[in-house]
Design an enzyme around this catalytic site. Structure first.
Site, PDB file in Angstrom:
ATOM      1  N   SER A 259       0.874  -1.171   0.000  1.00 27.70           N
ATOM      2  CA  SER A 259       0.000   0.000   0.000  1.00 27.70           C
ATOM      3  C   SER A 259       0.908   1.217   0.000  1.00 27.70           C
ATOM      4  CB  SER A 259      -0.870  -0.059   1.265  1.00 27.70           C
ATOM      5  OG  SER A 259      -1.562   1.143   1.464  1.00 27.70           O
TER       6      SER A 259
ATOM      7  N   LYS B 167      -1.213  -1.020  -4.500  1.00 27.99           N
ATOM      8  CA  LYS B 167      -2.356  -0.186  -4.077  1.00 27.99           C
ATOM      9  C   LYS B 167      -1.848   1.233  -3.907  1.00 27.99           C
ATOM     10  CE  LYS B 167      -4.684   0.229   0.371  1.00 27.99           C
ATOM     11  NZ  LYS B 167      -5.397  -0.504   1.445  1.00 27.99           N
TER      12      LYS B 167
ATOM     13  N   LYS C 144      -2.517   4.992  -2.653  1.00 30.00           N
ATOM     14  CA  LYS C 144      -3.359   5.864  -1.852  1.00 30.00           C
ATOM     15  C   LYS C 144      -3.668   7.080  -2.716  1.00 30.00           C
ATOM     16  CE  LYS C 144      -3.437   3.848   2.274  1.00 30.00           C
ATOM     17  NZ  LYS C 144      -4.696   3.440   2.916  1.00 30.00           N
TER      18      LYS C 144
ATOM     19  N   ASP D  61      -6.934   3.452  -3.000  1.00 32.14           N
ATOM     20  CA  ASP D  61      -7.599   3.587  -1.700  1.00 32.14           C
ATOM     21  C   ASP D  61      -7.700   5.070  -1.356  1.00 32.14           C
ATOM     22  OD1 ASP D  61      -8.575   3.430   0.866  1.00 32.14           O
ATOM     23  OD2 ASP D  61      -6.912   2.247   1.684  1.00 32.14           O
TER      24      ASP D  61
ATOM     25  N   GLU E 174     -11.121   1.533  -3.209  1.00 31.27           N
ATOM     26  CA  GLU E 174     -11.360   1.316  -1.779  1.00 31.27           C
ATOM     27  C   GLU E 174     -11.835   2.601  -1.095  1.00 31.27           C
ATOM     28  OE1 GLU E 174      -8.003  -0.678  -0.034  1.00 31.27           O
ATOM     29  OE2 GLU E 174      -8.637  -0.253   2.022  1.00 31.27           O
TER      30      GLU E 174
ATOM     31  N   ASP F 165     -13.681  -0.442   3.402  1.00 32.15           N
ATOM     32  CA  ASP F 165     -12.739  -0.667   4.496  1.00 32.15           C
ATOM     33  C   ASP F 165     -13.370  -0.046   5.743  1.00 32.15           C
ATOM     34  OD1 ASP F 165     -10.642  -0.428   6.352  1.00 32.15           O
ATOM     35  OD2 ASP F 165      -9.181   0.383   4.955  1.00 32.15           O
TER      36      ASP F 165
ATOM     37  N   LYS G  62     -10.116  -6.466   7.825  1.00 33.73           N
ATOM     38  CA  LYS G  62      -9.024  -6.286   8.789  1.00 33.73           C
ATOM     39  C   LYS G  62      -9.576  -6.796  10.108  1.00 33.73           C
ATOM     40  CE  LYS G  62      -7.328  -1.971   6.774  1.00 33.73           C
ATOM     41  NZ  LYS G  62      -7.109  -0.528   6.994  1.00 33.73           N
TER      42      LYS G  62
ATOM     43  N   GLY H  37      -4.342  -4.162   6.106  1.00 38.89           N
ATOM     44  CA  GLY H  37      -3.344  -4.041   7.171  1.00 38.89           C
ATOM     45  C   GLY H  37      -3.499  -2.726   7.902  1.00 38.89           C
TER      46      GLY H  37
HETATM   47  O1  OSB Z   1      -6.742   2.254   4.629  1.00 39.19           O
HETATM   48  O2  OSB Z   1      -5.905   0.324   4.375  1.00 39.19           O
HETATM   49  C1  OSB Z   1      -5.886   1.428   4.922  1.00 39.19           C
HETATM   50  C2  OSB Z   1      -2.822   1.689   7.173  1.00 39.19           C
HETATM   51  C3  OSB Z   1      -3.355   2.358   8.247  1.00 39.19           C
HETATM   52  C4  OSB Z   1      -4.678   2.735   8.207  1.00 39.19           C
HETATM   53  C5  OSB Z   1      -5.461   2.457   7.101  1.00 39.19           C
HETATM   54  C6  OSB Z   1      -4.929   1.772   6.020  1.00 39.19           C
HETATM   55  C7  OSB Z   1      -3.574   1.414   6.043  1.00 39.19           C
HETATM   56  C8  OSB Z   1      -2.878   0.772   4.942  1.00 39.19           C
HETATM   57  C9  OSB Z   1      -1.615   0.003   5.291  1.00 39.19           C
HETATM   58  O3  OSB Z   1      -3.195   0.912   3.780  1.00 39.19           O
HETATM   59  C10 OSB Z   1      -1.447  -1.318   4.712  1.00 39.19           C
HETATM   60  C11 OSB Z   1      -0.399  -2.159   5.461  1.00 39.19           C
HETATM   61  O4  OSB Z   1      -0.558  -2.328   6.701  1.00 39.19           O
HETATM   62  O5  OSB Z   1       0.532  -2.641   4.838  1.00 39.19           O
HETATM   63 MG    MG Z   2      -8.107   1.274   3.316  1.00 40.96          MG
END
Ligand code: OSB
Ligand code: MG
Length: 391
Positions: free
Chosen positions: A141, A167, A169, A195, A220, A245, A269, A297
């Site tokens: 991510s 992924k 952001k 995301d 996402e 999410d 998660k 994650g």
């Molecule tokens: O939106 O998926 C998310 C980390 C912290 C809070 C929200 C998110 C995330 C990540 C991290 O995208 C993914 C990872 O832990 O490798």
């Molecule tokens: Mg997310």
């Protein structure tokens, strides 16, 4: 407690500083400081279990923070878990069910019991969950960067390392441009998704309609963190599946979202939905309805990653999990050895019973900024001075 369930004689909670090597930039803002919450339990035969409740320091992803999680664990979750009819995680989840919300706190406590019963039974957590896979496909991510070039370099690096999916952001101003740049450089074959972390409104629907052209695996959490109606209205306008999410914090939320067609893909998660027991319910629902899902994650340490990996070994987890490597996130992990991504983009599911990874107690101790432990006389959890810290 039944006779077959040994008493918990030690129950502790730690707030642990895990400074990120790089600020994690997302649609909800910047995450630079990172403290996580760990739960450690020991039974009267010396079996132990570690769990992680990986809320973020701030309330900008979801309402819970490290501090609220620490408090709820001490005051309610861990205390209620000690009253469960057995140490079976399903009984523990039931004992904690009077707690509304506070999914991270409940999930962290429950995870410690999964590790404990796994250690006692000699069967790995993945097997206890009904998992079948030996290895799990993973993706990274990617934080929002200062320049497109920086992102393209990082994507190139991860693909060369074997990561199976990227992924990105996104947030307003960093969306179509970055998706277009990645597709132009790396082609249509790579598995790509975005995301938004709730950074958009329905007025931005045209951005997502334009994204429909890029063959993304999913989009996402485009809209508000609890906006199922908006997501439903947006999904109607898109071919790309919306993945939720933030908006799914229980099995019931998942059912409602799918019934409404507010999403066609789910990021599970365990910490966000209240634990592995709740994750199994969502897994069952998605398998029944043929909805693709994958494990997200929370920038967890290896302690939280271990239970995520166990969950991903279930057959319904058909898309790569978010599992940025520990070495990218932190100076050092709390487990040693830490998990490892092979050059085909897989991580092995932990095979050992118990947590599945070795927790380095000295690292936990060095990084602990607050802790609380069971007062065996009053059977309550009390915050203690760091001078009394022993793990
Ligand atoms: O939106 O998926 C998310 C980390 C912290 C809070 C929200 C998110 C995330 C990540 C991290 O995208 C993914 C990872 O832990 O490798
Ligand atoms: Mg997310």
């Amino acid at each position: 407690m039944t006779e077959s369930s040994p008493r918990i004689v030690k129950a502790s909670v730690y707030e642990v500083a895990m400074p990120l090597l790089k600020t994690f930039v997302t649609g909800f803002g910047d995450t630079s400081s990172r403290h996580t919450v760990l739960i450690h339990i020991v039974d009267d035969e010396g079996y132990e279990g570690w769990g992680e409740a990986p809320a973020l320091d701030h309330p900008f992803y979801l309402p819970e923070t490290t501090s609220t999680t620490f408090s709820i664990v001490i005051e309610y979750a861990l205390a209620l878990s000690l009253q469960a009819v057995s140490n079976d995680p399903r009984d523990v989840a039931r004992a904690m069910s009077p707690i509304r919300g506070n999914t991270f706190a409940r999930a962290g406590v429950e995870a410690a019991y999964w590790a404990l019963v796994s250690a006692r039974s000699g069967r790995p957590i993945s097997v206890l969950l009904g998992g079948t896979a030996n290895r799990v496909a993973v993706g990274e991510s990617l934080s929002i960067a200062d320049t497109l070039e920086e992102t393209l370099e990082e994507v190139a690096l991860r693909l060369a390392e074997g990561y199976q999916r990227i992924k990105l952001k996104i947030r307003p101003g960093w969306d179509l441009n970055v998706v277009r740049a990645v597709r132009e450089r790396f082609g249509d074959e790579i598995l790509l998704q975005v995301d938004a972390n709730a950074a958009y409104t329905l007025d931005d629907a045209d951005v997502f309609r334009a994204m429909d052209e890029f063959g993304l695996l999913c989009i996402e959490q485009p809209l508000g963190y609890d906006d199922l109606e908006g997501s439903q209205a947006l999904q109607r306008q898109l071919r790309t599946p919306i993945c939720l999410d933030e908006a799914i914090r229980s099995p019931r939320d998942a059912q409602r979202a799918l019934d409404m067609d507010a999403c066609r893909n789910i990021n599970v998660k365990p910490a966000r939905v209240g634990g592995l027991v709740a994750s199994l319910d969502i897994h069952r629902l998605c398998v029944e309805r043929g909805v693709p899902m994958w494990c997200g994650g929370m920038l967890e340490s290896g302690i939280g990653r271990s239970t995520n990996l166990a969950l991903c070994s279930l057959p319904g987890f058909t898309q790569p999990a978010d599992m940025s490597p520990a070495a990218v996130l932190y100076e050092e992990d709390l487990v040693d050895p830490t998990y490892f991504v092979d050059d085909e983009g897989y991580i092995e599911v932990p095979r050992a019973s118990g947590l599945g990874f070795n927790v380095v107690a000295s690292r936990v101790k060095d990084r602990t900024v607050r802790f609380a432990t069971l007062d065996s006389r009053t059977q309550t959890i009390r915050e203690e001075s760091l001078d009394h810290l022993s793990i």
